[in-house]
Design an enzyme around this catalytic site. Structure first.
Site, PDB file in Angstrom:
ATOM      1  N   VAL A 181     -34.253 -34.204  -2.150  1.00  0.00           N
ATOM      2  CA  VAL A 181     -35.627 -34.075  -1.025  1.00  0.00           C
ATOM      3  C   VAL A 181     -36.561 -33.578  -1.415  1.00  0.00           C
ATOM      4  O   VAL A 181     -36.127 -32.291  -2.066  1.00  0.00           O
ATOM      5  CB  VAL A 181     -34.969 -34.983   0.914  1.00  0.00           C
ATOM      6  CG1 VAL A 181     -34.246 -36.277   0.670  1.00  0.00           C
ATOM      7  CG2 VAL A 181     -34.545 -33.138   0.797  1.00  0.00           C
ATOM      8  N   VAL A 340     -37.483 -30.437  -5.108  1.00  0.00           N
ATOM      9  CA  VAL A 340     -36.497 -30.841  -5.013  1.00  0.00           C
ATOM     10  C   VAL A 340     -34.781 -29.711  -4.041  1.00  0.00           C
ATOM     11  O   VAL A 340     -34.862 -29.050  -4.623  1.00  0.00           O
ATOM     12  CB  VAL A 340     -36.398 -31.221  -5.951  1.00  0.00           C
ATOM     13  CG1 VAL A 340     -34.733 -32.957  -5.600  1.00  0.00           C
ATOM     14  CG2 VAL A 340     -37.422 -32.006  -6.614  1.00  0.00           C
ATOM     15  N   SER A 341     -34.887 -30.051  -2.914  1.00  0.00           N
ATOM     16  CA  SER A 341     -34.378 -29.807  -2.328  1.00  0.00           C
ATOM     17  C   SER A 341     -33.054 -29.940  -1.855  1.00  0.00           C
ATOM     18  O   SER A 341     -32.783 -32.313  -2.106  1.00  0.00           O
ATOM     19  CB  SER A 341     -34.106 -29.403  -0.816  1.00  0.00           C
ATOM     20  OG  SER A 341     -33.611 -28.348  -0.057  1.00  0.00           O
ATOM     21  N   PRO A 342     -31.723 -29.879  -2.647  1.00  0.00           N
ATOM     22  CA  PRO A 342     -29.837 -30.795  -2.207  1.00  0.00           C
ATOM     23  C   PRO A 342     -29.876 -30.837  -0.602  1.00  0.00           C
ATOM     24  O   PRO A 342     -28.937 -31.522  -0.362  1.00  0.00           O
ATOM     25  CB  PRO A 342     -29.669 -30.037  -2.729  1.00  0.00           C
ATOM     26  CG  PRO A 342     -29.726 -28.415  -3.013  1.00  0.00           C
ATOM     27  CD  PRO A 342     -31.171 -28.455  -2.611  1.00  0.00           C
ATOM     28  N   ASP A 453     -35.275 -24.412   2.256  1.00  0.00           N
ATOM     29  CA  ASP A 453     -33.379 -23.800   2.153  1.00  0.00           C
ATOM     30  C   ASP A 453     -33.505 -22.635   2.272  1.00  0.00           C
ATOM     31  O   ASP A 453     -31.970 -21.960   2.164  1.00  0.00           O
ATOM     32  CB  ASP A 453     -33.656 -24.124   0.538  1.00  0.00           C
ATOM     33  CG  ASP A 453     -33.478 -25.414   0.020  1.00  0.00           C
ATOM     34  OD1 ASP A 453     -33.626 -26.276   0.555  1.00  0.00           O
ATOM     35  OD2 ASP A 453     -34.216 -25.945  -1.293  1.00  0.00           O
TER      36      ASP A 453
END
EC number: 3.5.1.23
Length: 770
Positions: A181, A340-342, A453
């Site tokens: 996301v 973009v982060s997991p 994050d």
């Protein structure tokens, strides 16, 4: 029963398709794959990524590897691509790898045709880059981290070179929707609406995969590119880990090992679920009581001397490989992951549980409480597994369906560019153009705010376009930027003027490596930074347009362009001009000012043109070699000791007597007398092992080691400066474990006062798994 039969049929058909070498033909390349351990020091060394000085390595979640492919024309050009389970590639690491390759192979492999990219795990040892700002938190340069990378990359390339054989390459792509996301959506929304309307998502969802097929052996590897940060593991984790991409690679390689091991038995059920390590053990039929009685005969083994190779010899993965066929290599590479982060559940405040502020990612005006949540929240290990599994399953689907074959030239272009003073020509709306400049590197105030994050500290916030007066005073003690530098970076308020700080040596790079590797209709753009989603789209589109407009008939069909991020060096982030204006973390970390992306696009268009027109390029200014100037303040290991009467490897806390556990959701923990893992990295070996008793000849067979996600090796000192230490081995028993009698074994190396190192091992008492 019908569903099981269909699944068996599908799996068998799929397996035959994947493993049959006779299906493929018309190979025009030589292909070679290689893989080598780059885990590095598992103790005392600060981890690279979060810049958190308290995040110091103290064990292993699973090991790190360098994975390589080489593609060569039979009598022509060749390219090398290395994917590292590391936070990023390093300029000085690549320079030294190339020196070694030139000594071994002459001019066959150079900085021009060798690309090295990092997956961006934030759980690997730091201290291997040559610029001050990237090694401050690791107390300077860490020679062990550096050597582990240089050695591992060299060995993986040697393997790939020695494995070169005729083969084919297939490419496939598809959308993976639930593995990333946008962590800076307010910055993304500052891009032009007409540009955003061309894209369905605010992050790239496409995975592009290469399938390598040996003419004799069939599939021998796969490399794919997909954008998501290596931050499933948090800033408080202290276990070395490849994070979600490293996990995906292990799942893919284990899946292939398991299925090729079983391909002589097509009637067997072959699962596409996450595999376990496969052993040659045949399950016994003894009753539970008989197993308990058998286990009672095997008490803990006291610590005893061992050889250096004993750890490697017992390693599970090596034991699984068939001597008569190449090992399967699978790499999950990084691309334009900048924003973009997991942590796909979103960012929430720890104190209230409410979503963080949209524009600044704060809670009550402060950043420290705002954290992204992964799909396994609150278990970061589970989040790592889930995001890794999602990438693995997508890659497996693309792998099984890959049918478009790469055909055509193998070629490359490489150039060094000074981004501290690059003239960039920009088109104007009236049809004219203007020349702007990039700036010497500098980092903004919002850099110190961190991201969802890994939030920063103090009172820094994302989106800060002014800066705090107190921190300006602190900044001025180090280096006050002049008006020219401040104006060049506007609207970024400069916190660290790194490009103009040179004591004791350079704080940030100015000369960057730009590279294109071509394999037929695929073009890999190696960039030394983290491009945001829209920045990556603009670069790919510009290169594709340049290639299409070249008039080269060979490129009249489909062209694939991928970005290999964090490659050949590191220079932090690259945002679009519009995202830069917002000054969130990514914009504040765009080192060379608001026109950084335009500089990249300009220079890559030049490289693309020279590539398709077969024109040479000037190599540009050589980057500095600062290896001899490096400083290190990391305390060396002086010696290891045990209490009087004890030996290294002795069990301190054993399994309970008559222990019997069921598979799944149960854990075994054993604590050993140990020594610092920095004494010997046990490269291509293991610090921890789960062994199962083969009753036929009463021998112990290795089934899980410290390269398995279910086994965690933790190391600690009872006191900070103590010469004594413990190793805790935790095994979370997977559902797929075979019933039987097991034990835990620890390997290590202890250092005497005057420097000599001796290896040791010890084992727990036996226990039963049913």
């Amino acid at each position: 029963m019908m569903e099981l039969s269909l699944l068996r049929f599908w799996s068998t058909c799929m397996l035959l398709l994947l493993t049959s070498g006779g299906v493929y033909s018309n190979s025009e390349y030589l292909i070679g794959m290689g893989s080598y351990d780059i885990t590095g020091p598992a103790a005392d060394v600060n981890m690279m990524g979060y810049a958190n000085m308290e995040q110091v390595a103290s064990g292993i979640h699973f090991r790190l590897r360098a994975r390589t492919f080489i593609v060569s024309e039979p009598q022509g050009n060749r390219v090398v691509f290395v994917n590292l389970d590391a936070c990023m590639a390093s300029q000085i690491v690549k320079l030294k790898v190339i020196e070694r390759l030139k000594a071994r192979y002459g001019d066959l492999y150079t900085e021009k045709n060798v690309g090295i990219s990092g997956i961006h795990t934030h759980a690997g040892p730091g201290g291997y880059l040559q610029y001050v700002v990237y090694i401050v938190t690791s107390l300077g340069f860490v020679r062990q981290s550096f050597d582990a990378l240089v050695d591992g990359i060299e060995h993986s390339i040697i393997q790939a070179h020695e494995n070169l054989r005729p083969g084919s390459i297939f490419i496939n792509s598809g959308e993976l929707l639930d593995a990333g996301v946008n962590r800076s959506p307010s910055a993304y929304l500052n891009n032009p609406s007409e540009e955003r309307s061309k894209h369905k998502y605010d992050v790239d969802k496409e995975m592009t995969l290469l399938k390598f097929v040996d003419d004799q052996w069939g599939p021998v590897g796969s490399f794919n590119w997909f954008a998501t940060h290596g931050t499933s593991m948090s800033r408080t984790n202290s276990l070395i880990s490849g994070d979600n991409k490293g996990a995906a690679a292990r799942f893919m390689e284990d899946w292939f090992e398991q299925n090729t091991a079983e391909r002589s038995y097509p009637e067997e059920f072959i699962s596409d679920e996450i595999p376990r390590r496969v052993s040659s053990i045949i399950e016994n039929q003894d009753s539970h009581d008989e197993l308990l009685e058998l286990a009672s005969y095997f008490e803990s083994q006291p610590g005893r001397p061992a050889t250096r190779i004993s750890s490697s010899a017992r390693r599970v993965r090596s034991a699984l490989r068939k001597a008569d066929m190449p090992g399967f290599v699978s790499a999950f590479c990084q691309t334009n992951c900048g924003d973009v982060s997991p942590n796909v559940l979103g960012a929430f405040c720890l104190d209230t549980g409410l979503p963080c502020d949209f524009n600044h990612s704060t809670c009550g005006g402060r950043n420290e409480m705002c954290y992204g949540r992964g799909p396994g929240y609150p278990d970061e290990f589970e989040s790592t597994r889930i995001i890794g599994e999602r990438q693995f399953k997508m890659a497996l689907d693309l792998f099984s369906k890959a049918s478009e074959q790469l055909q055509g030239k193998v070629d490359y272009r490489h150039v060094y560019v000074d981004f501290s003073q690059l003239n960039v020509t920009l088109p104007k709306k009236d049809g004219n153009s203007e020349v702007v400049k990039t700036c010497p590197a500098a980092m903004g105030f919002a850099f110190a705010a961190g991201t969802t994050d890994g939030p920063g500290a103090f009172d820094f916030t994302q989106g800060d376009e002014k800066g705090n007066p107190f921190w300006r005073l602190v900044r001025n003690v180090l280096k006050k930027p002049d008006k020219k530098q401040s104006d060049c970076h506007y609207p970024k308020p400069i916190l660290l003027d790194t490009g103009e700080m040179t004591k004791p040596y350079d704080w940030a790079p100015s000369i960057l490596s730009l590279q294109i590797l071509r394999i037929g209709q695929l073009f890999i753009l190696s960039v030394p930074g983290e491009f945001t989603t829209m920045a990556g789209r603009r670069l790919r589109d510009a290169v594709k347009t340049q290639l299409k407009s070249s008039g080269n008939k060979e490129l009249s069909g489909e062209i694939h362009v991928v970005i290999a991020g964090l490659a050949n060096g590191y220079s932090q982030y690259v945002t679009t001009f519009e995202e830069y204006q917002v000054q969130r973390y990514e914009g504040a970390s765009t080192l060379y000012g608001p026109h950084t992306l335009s500089g990249y696009i300009q220079e890559f268009k030049k490289l693309s043109k020279s590539l398709v027109l077969d024109m040479p390029v000037e190599q540009g200014p050589q980057p500095p070699d600062l290896l001899d100037k490096q400083l290190s303040f990391l305390t060396p290991v002086m010696m290891d000791t045990t209490p009087d009467g004890d030996s290294f490897g002795d069990v301190i806390s054993d399994v309970p007597k008559n222990l019997s556990l069921k598979r799944g959701n149960n854990q075994v923990t054993v604590v050993f007398r140990s020594a610092c893992p920095r004494n010997d990295l046990l490269t291509e070996g293991t610090f921890a092992l789960v062994e199962r008793l083969e009753q036929k000849d009463k021998t112990w067979t290795p089934v899980y080691d410290d390269d398995d996600l279910c086994l965690r090796f933790k190391w600690s000192r009872p006191k900070k400066l103590s010469s004594r230490s413990h190793a805790t081995v935790e095994w979370r028993i997977p559902e797929s474990a075979s019933p039987g009698v097991y034990r835990i074994t620890h390997f290590g190396a202890a250092k005497k006062l005057f420097g000599s190192v001796h290896h040791f091992t010890g084992s727990s008492s036996a226990f039963v798994v049913t």
